[in-house]
Design a protein around this motif. Structure first.
Motif, PDB file in Angstrom:
ATOM      1  N   ARG A  28       3.070 -49.153  -7.310  1.00 24.40           N
ATOM      2  CA  ARG A  28       1.757 -49.589  -7.808  1.00 24.40           C
ATOM      3  C   ARG A  28       1.649 -51.113  -7.781  1.00 24.40           C
ATOM      4  NH1 ARG A  28       0.651 -51.076 -13.020  1.00 24.40           N
ATOM      5  NH2 ARG A  28       2.404 -49.894 -13.868  1.00 24.40           N
ATOM      6  N   VAL A  32      -0.806 -53.633  -5.578  1.00 23.58           N
ATOM      7  CA  VAL A  32      -1.653 -54.679  -6.165  1.00 23.58           C
ATOM      8  C   VAL A  32      -1.446 -55.997  -5.430  1.00 23.58           C
ATOM      9  CG1 VAL A  32      -2.056 -56.077  -8.232  1.00 23.58           C
ATOM     10  CG2 VAL A  32      -1.789 -53.603  -8.441  1.00 23.58           C
ATOM     11  N   VAL A  61      -8.589 -53.807  -9.813  1.00 24.71           N
ATOM     12  CA  VAL A  61      -7.472 -53.206 -10.554  1.00 24.71           C
ATOM     13  C   VAL A  61      -7.948 -52.657 -11.900  1.00 24.71           C
ATOM     14  CG1 VAL A  61      -5.275 -53.708 -11.687  1.00 24.71           C
ATOM     15  CG2 VAL A  61      -5.732 -54.617  -9.399  1.00 24.71           C
ATOM     16  N   SER A  62      -8.766 -53.429 -12.616  1.00 24.10           N
ATOM     17  CA  SER A  62      -9.229 -52.982 -13.930  1.00 24.10           C
ATOM     18  C   SER A  62     -10.106 -51.741 -13.806  1.00 24.10           C
ATOM     19  CB  SER A  62      -9.996 -54.107 -14.634  1.00 24.10           C
ATOM     20  OG  SER A  62     -11.192 -54.436 -13.944  1.00 24.10           O
ATOM     21  N   VAL A  64     -10.050 -49.345 -11.315  1.00 20.33           N
ATOM     22  CA  VAL A  64      -9.337 -48.138 -10.885  1.00 20.33           C
ATOM     23  C   VAL A  64      -8.314 -47.687 -11.922  1.00 20.33           C
ATOM     24  CG1 VAL A  64      -7.429 -49.247  -9.642  1.00 20.33           C
ATOM     25  CG2 VAL A  64      -8.297 -47.039  -8.861  1.00 20.33           C
ATOM     26  N   GLN A  65      -7.778 -48.631 -12.720  1.00 25.30           N
ATOM     27  CA  GLN A  65      -6.786 -48.271 -13.742  1.00 25.30           C
ATOM     28  C   GLN A  65      -7.395 -48.177 -15.136  1.00 25.30           C
ATOM     29  OE1 GLN A  65      -3.057 -50.431 -13.633  1.00 25.30           O
ATOM     30  NE2 GLN A  65      -3.241 -50.843 -11.455  1.00 25.30           N
ATOM     31  N   ASN A  66      -8.672 -48.549 -15.260  1.00 27.22           N
ATOM     32  CA  ASN A  66      -9.376 -48.511 -16.546  1.00 27.22           C
ATOM     33  C   ASN A  66      -8.650 -49.343 -17.600  1.00 27.22           C
ATOM     34  OD1 ASN A  66     -11.598 -47.751 -18.081  1.00 27.22           O
ATOM     35  ND2 ASN A  66     -10.533 -45.999 -18.980  1.00 27.22           N
ATOM     36  N   ILE A  67      -8.345 -50.565 -17.250  1.00 25.57           N
ATOM     37  CA  ILE A  67      -7.691 -51.491 -18.177  1.00 25.57           C
ATOM     38  C   ILE A  67      -8.545 -52.749 -18.282  1.00 25.57           C
ATOM     39  CG2 ILE A  67      -5.376 -50.629 -17.691  1.00 25.57           C
ATOM     40  CD1 ILE A  67      -4.939 -52.998 -15.845  1.00 25.57           C
ATOM     41  N   ALA A  72      -5.448 -56.776 -16.264  1.00 26.78           N
ATOM     42  CA  ALA A  72      -5.477 -56.690 -14.803  1.00 26.78           C
ATOM     43  C   ALA A  72      -5.047 -58.013 -14.177  1.00 26.78           C
ATOM     44  CB  ALA A  72      -6.868 -56.297 -14.327  1.00 26.78           C
ATOM     45  N   GLN A  75      -1.413 -58.267 -14.443  1.00 26.46           N
ATOM     46  CA  GLN A  75      -0.758 -57.365 -13.494  1.00 26.46           C
ATOM     47  C   GLN A  75      -0.779 -57.947 -12.087  1.00 26.46           C
ATOM     48  OE1 GLN A  75      -1.372 -52.809 -11.952  1.00 26.46           O
ATOM     49  NE2 GLN A  75      -1.656 -53.197 -14.129  1.00 26.46           N
ATOM     50  N   CYS A 391     -16.839 -45.621 -10.171  1.00 26.25           N
ATOM     51  CA  CYS A 391     -16.427 -45.245 -11.522  1.00 26.25           C
ATOM     52  C   CYS A 391     -17.649 -45.279 -12.430  1.00 26.25           C
ATOM     53  CB  CYS A 391     -15.336 -46.164 -12.057  1.00 26.25           C
ATOM     54  SG  CYS A 391     -15.756 -47.917 -11.984  1.00 26.25           S
TER      55      CYS A 391
END
Length: 476
Positions: A28, A32, A61-62, A64-67, A72, A75, A391
């Motif tokens: 993952r 990224v 990133v935020s 697709v990962q819901n963060i 993000a 990360q 999303c």
């Protein structure tokens, strides 16, 4: 769940799952880092833009990962450090023989090492790190620091100074600094927080302190019953010295949302204290005894507001419906967000069915980086990235108080255009950075390396002084 007769079979499952978990995390993160590299190659020059390559990648990133955006961004930076500064360690990580705890420690403790020395250090750590898996965190840091010191003594990390990281909800102390902590009622904490925010805003924009540092200093001003902070900009044209009325800290207001039944006692549905979350029904009724009560109107079937800016009534509804930025995973409160027209004005009217909140970063991402969104009458947002990933987010306030999800009316709107690229002429209008992320990182590393060099020199001076005072040459 498991049909194994032997316990050793369960242990084998644990071991395999642990290795697979590490491999998945590594893959993952490397994905990224690759996405960041592709953004660098595909997008126009964004290094000096407020939404730079890192922020643009973090938006994907935020979503697709819901963060959150901050997680993000962290990360993305973490992934790039792993992929490009520690490629040998990354290979070990992909094999699954070291875990995320190990990798995060290595990345953190090697962050100050000179780029030219990193390849050899990376290879050395990769050869030994599998043997460190059983070490505790302090011992693991010691092992990594030992290798850093062998290759680049000035690159050993220096513990942060508490004084430089001032904030009011303090948890640590050092000589000359105060420890202030406590458990407060939510309403009292919100009032105190609002008061500190108001005091922190009484300086001009050129004040050199960070927002957290101003809040820390506001605690002293509050204790001295001062109406404003002393601005430290040192400029003769400082606007704070003019006593601008809009920056005075005369009042502090907190806002609570609750159902009518909760106020009347016929329901125990909790309320919501903006900024601090759920407020039990008993606390809502206690606060209501001395509060000014104001009904919140749901603008169903209302006509659009005239002009670009929403009316106070519309802003109030949008604020409670959304509560936070509507980007997936973003928790920035609406007070720090922009009201965004889903279909840009004037093609799209200023209406609750066409407006919602985005924080400044995500507002810029949508405007300049090719994202497309669609809004439903109940406030739901369908967001599509330039890559085609889609999303959906629902308003946080409406999710907790379903009445706020009442459709506010269908609008006859033209479709919004999907722009896969960000043309240079459009990016020219984006706010600019004072320094790039790379320059910020360089300055922090240089300052810490200087401090480490001074510490090494001081240790050597002390050692020489001890030798001069205690060493006695052997007699001959």
């Amino acid at each position: 769940m498991f049909d194994f007769e032997r316990d050793r079979d369960l242990l084998q499952v644990m071991g395999e799952a642990t290795r697979e978990e590490s491999t998945c995390i590594a893959q993952r993160l490397l994905a990224v880092a690759e996405l960041y590299t592709r953004h660098e190659g595909a997008l126009a020059d964004m290094e000096w833009c407020l939404v730079d390559y890192c922020a643009a990648t973090a938006a994907d990133v935020s979503a697709v990962q819901n963060i959150s955006h901050a997680r993000a961004v962290g990360q993305v930076q973490f992934a790039c450090a792993l992929a490009y500064r520690l490629p040998a360690v990354a290979k070990v990580f992909v094999r699954g023989t070291i875990d995320f705890r190990m990798v995060s420690t290595i990345i953190n403790r090697t962050d100050n090492v000179d780029d030219e020395l990193m390849p050899k250090l990376d290879e050395a750590i990769a050869r030994h790190c599998e043997k460190w898996m059983k070490l505790s965190r302090p011992k693991l840091q010691d092992r990594v620091d030992q290798w850093v010191a062998k290759f680049d003594p000035a690159g050993v990390r220096v513990p942060p100074k508490v004084e430089q990281n001032r904030y009011f909800d303090v948890d640590a102390a050092a000589p000359g600094m105060a420890f202030a902590s406590g458990h407060l009622r939510a309403a009292d904490g919100a009032a105190l927080d609002a008061r500190l925010e108001a005091l922190a805003a009484t300086v001009c924009e050129h004040d050199p302190r960070s927002h957290n540092q101003r809040r820390a200093d506001a605690a002293g001003a509050l204790g001295r019953q001062e109406a404003a902070l002393v601005c430290l900009c040192g400029r003769q044209d400082c606007t704070a010295a003019q006593g601008d009325a809009q920056h005075t800290a005369a009042t502090a207001v907190i806002h609570v949302l609750a159902e009518q039944g909760t106020l009347e006692g016929s329901s125990d549905t909790p309320g919501y204290l903006r900024g601090l979350g759920i407020l039990p029904a008993e606390s809502v009724r206690e606060v209501a005894k001395t509060a000014r009560l104001k009904p919140l109107t749901i603008p169903t079937g209302a006509a659009p507001d005239p002009g670009y800016r929403p009316t106070a009534r519309t802003r109030e509804f949008l604020g409670w419906r959304d509560l936070t930025c509507r980007w997936p995973g973003c928790d920035k409160p609406v007070e720090k967000c922009d009201v965004d027209h889903t279909v840009p004005y004037p093609n799209g009217p200023t209406h609750p069915s066409n407006t919602k909140h985005y924080c400044r970063i995500h507002h810029l991402v949508k405007t300049f980086c090719g994202w497309n969104d669609r809004q439903l009458p109940d406030g739901t947002i369908v967001l599509t990235s330039p890559t085609g990933y889609t999303c959906t987010t629902e308003p946080h306030g409406a999710a907790m108080f379903p009445t706020l999800a009442t459709p506010t009316g269908e609008l006859d709107l033209p479709p919004t255009a999907h722009e896969p690229d960000a043309p240079a002429e459009r990016l020219a209008m984006m706010p600019r950075r004072k320094q790039t992320r790379a320059q910020d990182r360089r300055d922090r590393i240089n300052a810490e390396r200087r401090e480490r060099t001074e510490l090494i020199a001081e240790q050597q001076r002390q050692h020489q002084a001890w030798l001069a005072a205690n060493y006695k040459p052997p007699p001959f």
